[in-house]
Design a protein around this motif. Structure first.
Motif, PDB file in Angstrom:
ATOM      1  N   ALA A   1       0.855  -1.194   0.000  1.00  0.00           N
ATOM      2  CA  ALA A   1       0.000   0.000   0.000  1.00  0.00           C
ATOM      3  C   ALA A   1       0.890   1.243   0.000  1.00  0.00           C
ATOM      4  N   ALA A   2       0.441   2.305  -0.647  1.00  0.00           N
ATOM      5  CA  ALA A   2       1.207   3.552  -0.656  1.00  0.00           C
ATOM      6  C   ALA A   2       1.288   4.105   0.771  1.00  0.00           C
ATOM      7  N   PRO A   3       2.357   4.846   1.088  1.00  0.00           N
ATOM      8  CA  PRO A   3       2.448   5.442   2.435  1.00  0.00           C
ATOM      9  C   PRO A   3       1.198   6.274   2.747  1.00  0.00           C
ATOM     10  N   ASN A   4       0.783   6.219   3.992  1.00  0.00           N
ATOM     11  CA  ASN A   4      -0.366   6.986   4.493  1.00  0.00           C
ATOM     12  C   ASN A   4      -1.707   6.627   3.862  1.00  0.00           C
ATOM     13  N   SER A   5      -1.835   5.410   3.317  1.00  0.00           N
ATOM     14  CA  SER A   5      -3.135   4.995   2.781  1.00  0.00           C
ATOM     15  C   SER A   5      -3.854   4.034   3.730  1.00  0.00           C
ATOM     16  N   VAL A   6      -3.239   3.756   4.893  1.00  0.00           N
ATOM     17  CA  VAL A   6      -3.838   2.778   5.817  1.00  0.00           C
ATOM     18  C   VAL A   6      -4.113   3.441   7.168  1.00  0.00           C
ATOM     19  N   SER A   7      -5.368   3.479   7.555  1.00  0.00           N
ATOM     20  CA  SER A   7      -5.727   3.994   8.885  1.00  0.00           C
ATOM     21  C   SER A   7      -5.920   2.809   9.824  1.00  0.00           C
ATOM     22  N   THR A   8      -5.864   3.075  11.128  1.00  0.00           N
ATOM     23  CA  THR A   8      -6.041   1.980  12.090  1.00  0.00           C
ATOM     24  C   THR A   8      -7.292   2.219  12.932  1.00  0.00           C
ATOM     25  N   HIS A   9      -7.918   1.091  13.306  1.00  0.00           N
ATOM     26  CA  HIS A   9      -9.212   1.111  14.007  1.00  0.00           C
ATOM     27  C   HIS A   9      -9.213  -0.022  15.020  1.00  0.00           C
ATOM     28  N   GLN A  10     -10.333  -0.178  15.715  1.00  0.00           N
ATOM     29  CA  GLN A  10     -10.341  -1.232  16.731  1.00  0.00           C
ATOM     30  C   GLN A  10     -10.656  -2.612  16.170  1.00  0.00           C
TER      31      GLN A  10
ATOM     32  N   CYS B   1       0.253 -11.718  14.280  1.00  0.00           N
ATOM     33  CA  CYS B   1       0.765 -11.856  15.656  1.00  0.00           C
ATOM     34  C   CYS B   1       0.792 -10.527  16.403  1.00  0.00           C
ATOM     35  N   GLY B   2      -0.223  -9.695  16.159  1.00  0.00           N
ATOM     36  CA  GLY B   2      -0.208  -8.347  16.728  1.00  0.00           C
ATOM     37  C   GLY B   2      -1.153  -8.130  17.905  1.00  0.00           C
ATOM     38  N   GLY B   3      -1.920  -9.152  18.286  1.00  0.00           N
ATOM     39  CA  GLY B   3      -2.814  -9.020  19.442  1.00  0.00           C
ATOM     40  C   GLY B   3      -4.114  -8.303  19.108  1.00  0.00           C
ATOM     41  N   PRO B   4      -5.096  -8.424  20.014  1.00  0.00           N
ATOM     42  CA  PRO B   4      -6.413  -7.814  19.778  1.00  0.00           C
ATOM     43  C   PRO B   4      -6.376  -6.289  19.865  1.00  0.00           C
ATOM     44  N   GLY B   5      -7.287  -5.648  19.157  1.00  0.00           N
ATOM     45  CA  GLY B   5      -7.458  -4.200  19.326  1.00  0.00           C
ATOM     46  C   GLY B   5      -6.946  -3.344  18.189  1.00  0.00           C
ATOM     47  N   VAL B   6      -6.318  -3.956  17.171  1.00  0.00           N
ATOM     48  CA  VAL B   6      -5.879  -3.147  16.021  1.00  0.00           C
ATOM     49  C   VAL B   6      -6.398  -3.764  14.722  1.00  0.00           C
ATOM     50  N   ALA B   7      -7.189  -2.991  14.013  1.00  0.00           N
ATOM     51  CA  ALA B   7      -7.593  -3.351  12.653  1.00  0.00           C
ATOM     52  C   ALA B   7      -7.093  -2.252  11.729  1.00  0.00           C
ATOM     53  N   TYR B   8      -7.034  -2.569  10.440  1.00  0.00           N
ATOM     54  CA  TYR B   8      -6.505  -1.598   9.481  1.00  0.00           C
ATOM     55  C   TYR B   8      -7.489  -1.414   8.338  1.00  0.00           C
ATOM     56  N   LEU B   9      -7.479  -0.207   7.794  1.00  0.00           N
ATOM     57  CA  LEU B   9      -8.330   0.093   6.636  1.00  0.00           C
ATOM     58  C   LEU B   9      -7.490   0.784   5.575  1.00  0.00           C
ATOM     59  N   TYR B  10      -7.317   0.094   4.451  1.00  0.00           N
ATOM     60  CA  TYR B  10      -6.635   0.696   3.298  1.00  0.00           C
ATOM     61  C   TYR B  10      -7.692   1.346   2.421  1.00  0.00           C
TER      62      TYR B  10
ATOM     63  N   GLU C   1      -5.969  14.962   5.428  1.00  0.00           N
ATOM     64  CA  GLU C   1      -5.519  13.978   4.429  1.00  0.00           C
ATOM     65  C   GLU C   1      -5.571  12.583   5.058  1.00  0.00           C
ATOM     66  N   PRO C   2      -5.587  11.532   4.226  1.00  0.00           N
ATOM     67  CA  PRO C   2      -5.448  10.169   4.770  1.00  0.00           C
ATOM     68  C   PRO C   2      -4.063  10.025   5.420  1.00  0.00           C
ATOM     69  N   PRO C   3      -3.880   9.152   6.385  1.00  0.00           N
ATOM     70  CA  PRO C   3      -4.866   8.203   6.871  1.00  0.00           C
ATOM     71  C   PRO C   3      -5.817   8.777   7.915  1.00  0.00           C
ATOM     72  N   PHE C   4      -5.461   9.956   8.516  1.00  0.00           N
ATOM     73  CA  PHE C   4      -6.289  10.467   9.614  1.00  0.00           C
ATOM     74  C   PHE C   4      -7.719  10.756   9.169  1.00  0.00           C
ATOM     75  N   ARG C   5      -7.885  11.091   7.897  1.00  0.00           N
ATOM     76  CA  ARG C   5      -9.216  11.386   7.343  1.00  0.00           C
ATOM     77  C   ARG C   5     -10.241  10.275   7.648  1.00  0.00           C
ATOM     78  N   PHE C   6      -9.745   9.017   7.748  1.00  0.00           N
ATOM     79  CA  PHE C   6     -10.659   7.886   7.956  1.00  0.00           C
ATOM     80  C   PHE C   6     -10.719   7.428   9.410  1.00  0.00           C
ATOM     81  N   MET C   7     -10.080   8.157  10.281  1.00  0.00           N
ATOM     82  CA  MET C   7     -10.136   7.795  11.701  1.00  0.00           C
ATOM     83  C   MET C   7     -11.190   8.678  12.389  1.00  0.00           C
ATOM     84  N   ASN C   8     -11.388   8.513  13.666  1.00  0.00           N
ATOM     85  CA  ASN C   8     -12.452   9.289  14.310  1.00  0.00           C
ATOM     86  C   ASN C   8     -12.061   9.769  15.717  1.00  0.00           C
ATOM     87  N   GLY C   9     -12.208   8.900  16.733  1.00  0.00           N
ATOM     88  CA  GLY C   9     -11.914   9.378  18.094  1.00  0.00           C
ATOM     89  C   GLY C   9     -10.503   9.015  18.561  1.00  0.00           C
ATOM     90  N   THR C  10     -10.290   9.130  19.848  1.00  0.00           N
ATOM     91  CA  THR C  10      -8.976   8.879  20.469  1.00  0.00           C
ATOM     92  C   THR C  10      -8.462   7.476  20.136  1.00  0.00           C
TER      93      THR C  10
END
Ligand SMILES: Cc1ncc(COP(=O)(O)O)c(C=O)c1O
Length: 388
Positions: free
Chosen positions: A73-82, A216-225, A259-268
């Motif tokens: 994926a291009a740099p900054n095209s992936v946001s992270t979520h729960q 192998c990254g544990g619960p609580g992190v999902a990604y959105l490209y 700009e992405p990736p923050f554009r697709f994120m929301n809260g803390t």
């Protein structure tokens, strides 16, 4: 030939104590997570609120970039979520389902949480069309492609099916979707980390998954490209201050999108989980998806051979090119068998309509596959003696 990937075993404490064949559910914890989480606590303890500026605020994007590198994926095209369900919600919130183009097409082999989410979008006008499997293992490609038409807005599908490990032809699905003006959301939860994923080559619009299984990254992190050209113009309505150009300006009124990736994120952001994800992502990048895939195809083929010899039903594709990292094996009393294996520290799981799922990863020894299968033999023997 010596298996050079076994040198990574010492980085995963649970491998000393169990036969760990369940990386399709929860990947083994890398030892480095102890330090990563201690580092988190130390930062919080000593830097306090300054940690936001010094490290934490950017961590959500940094981890997104580390995941992005694994799927070209291009740099900054992936946001992270729960979680992935949240990723789907962010995508859905970019679109309007009240017009003529409002159809959502997917397979009944999608992960249920994702289906529950899209089903509920009917309330906003979405017309959901679910394409049914004939054999419980594969998705009928032609029927799925036929269902994608000019009314279709979005096609949320799994790259690798969680129940059977069948690999869908994402390229063909994206090509058809694009021909009629629809978007594809590819759920790569069961592929990234064990099957090569190249979002640019697939030309997929969105891709999402989580880090807790094959990464192998544990619960609580999902990604959105989000495809970079879409990332510039889409405006998620499920949004918040992370997506604002000036989050610390605390402006009143509508969002001025960043700009992405923050554009697709929301809260803390979920800092402890983001910190815990680091060591797993690092080791997967070091081992390399290609080497992981080669070993996985060899080991899953071996598992199938062992199970077939015993006459058990295989609910995964026989062709290694069509199969992800899991083998679903249905034997008599599979659910009970699974429970007995767990008691013997052989960690696998049971899923209805699949059977016992066994999922070796780069750190598993070939002998462990035999250990698990021979244990099933023993359990079945004990059970037949008990019921006689
Ligand atoms: C293909 C797939 N998608 C999604 C999920 C989970 O979704 P969520 O992250 O929303 O819990 C799983 C398994 O946990 C899965 O196998």
């Amino acid at each position: 030939m010596a298996d050079e990937l076994l040198r990574y075993r010492s980085q995963f404490p649970i491998l000393d104590a169990t036969t760990y064949l369940i990386s399709n559910s929860l990947g083994a914890m890398p030892r480095g997570v102890y330090d990563a989480l201690k580092g988190y606590a130390d930062t919080w303890a000593t830097r306090g609120v300054r940690a936001w500026e010094e490290r934490w605020w950017m961590l959500a994007a940094q981890v997104g970039n580390e995941i992005g590198m694994l799927m070209n994926a291009a740099p900054n095209s992936v946001s992270t979520h729960q979680n992935v369900t949240t990723c789907q919600a962010v995508v859905a919130s970019c679109f309007d389902f009240s017009g003529k183009r409002n159809k959502v097409v997917y397979s009944d082999l999608n992960f249920p949480s994702v289906m529950y989410f899209w089903e509920s979008q009917r309330a906003y006008g979405a017309q959901v069309q679910m394409v049914k499997t004939d054999d419980g293992i594969t998705v009928p490609l032609e029927r799925l492609l036929d269902a994608i038409n000019e009314q279709t807005l979005i096609v949320p599908i799994s790259h690798v099916i969680f129940r059977s490990s069948y690999i869908q032809d994402a390229k063909a699905i994206v090509a058809k979707a694009h021909r009629v003006g629809a978007y594809v959301v590819l759920d790569t939860f069961q592929s990234l980390g064990t099957v090569p994923v190249d979002v640019q080559n697939l030309e997929v619009d969105f891709a999402c998954g989580g880090v807790l299984k094959w990464l192998c990254g544990g619960p609580g992190v999902a990604y959105l490209y989000v495809r970079p050209d879409l990332g510039k113009k889409l405006e998620p309505k499920f949004t918040g201050w992370s997506a604002h150009q000036n989050p610390f300006g605390f402006e009143i009124g509508p969002t001025r999108y960043a700009e992405p990736p923050f554009r697709f994120m929301n809260g803390t952001p979920h800092i402890p989980s983001l910190e815990a994800a680091g060591p797993g992502l690092k080791v997967i990048a070091e081992v390399g998806i290609q080497r992981i895939r080669e070993k996985s195809q060899r080991q899953t083929s071996h598992l199938i051979k062992l199970a077939e010899k015993r006459g058990w039903q295989i609910n995964s594709p026989r062709d290694p090119a069509q199969r992800g990292g899991t083998v679903s094996i249905d034997m008599p009393d599979a659910e009970q068998v699974c429970r007995e294996l767990l008691k013997r520290d052989i960690l696998v799981d049971y899923r209805p309509k699949a059977g016992v799922r066994m999922a070796p990863h780069f750190y598993n020894k070939d002998e462990e596959l035999e250990t698990a299968i021979v244990a099933v033999d023993e359990v079945l023997k004990e059970r037949s003696v008990a019921t006689r």
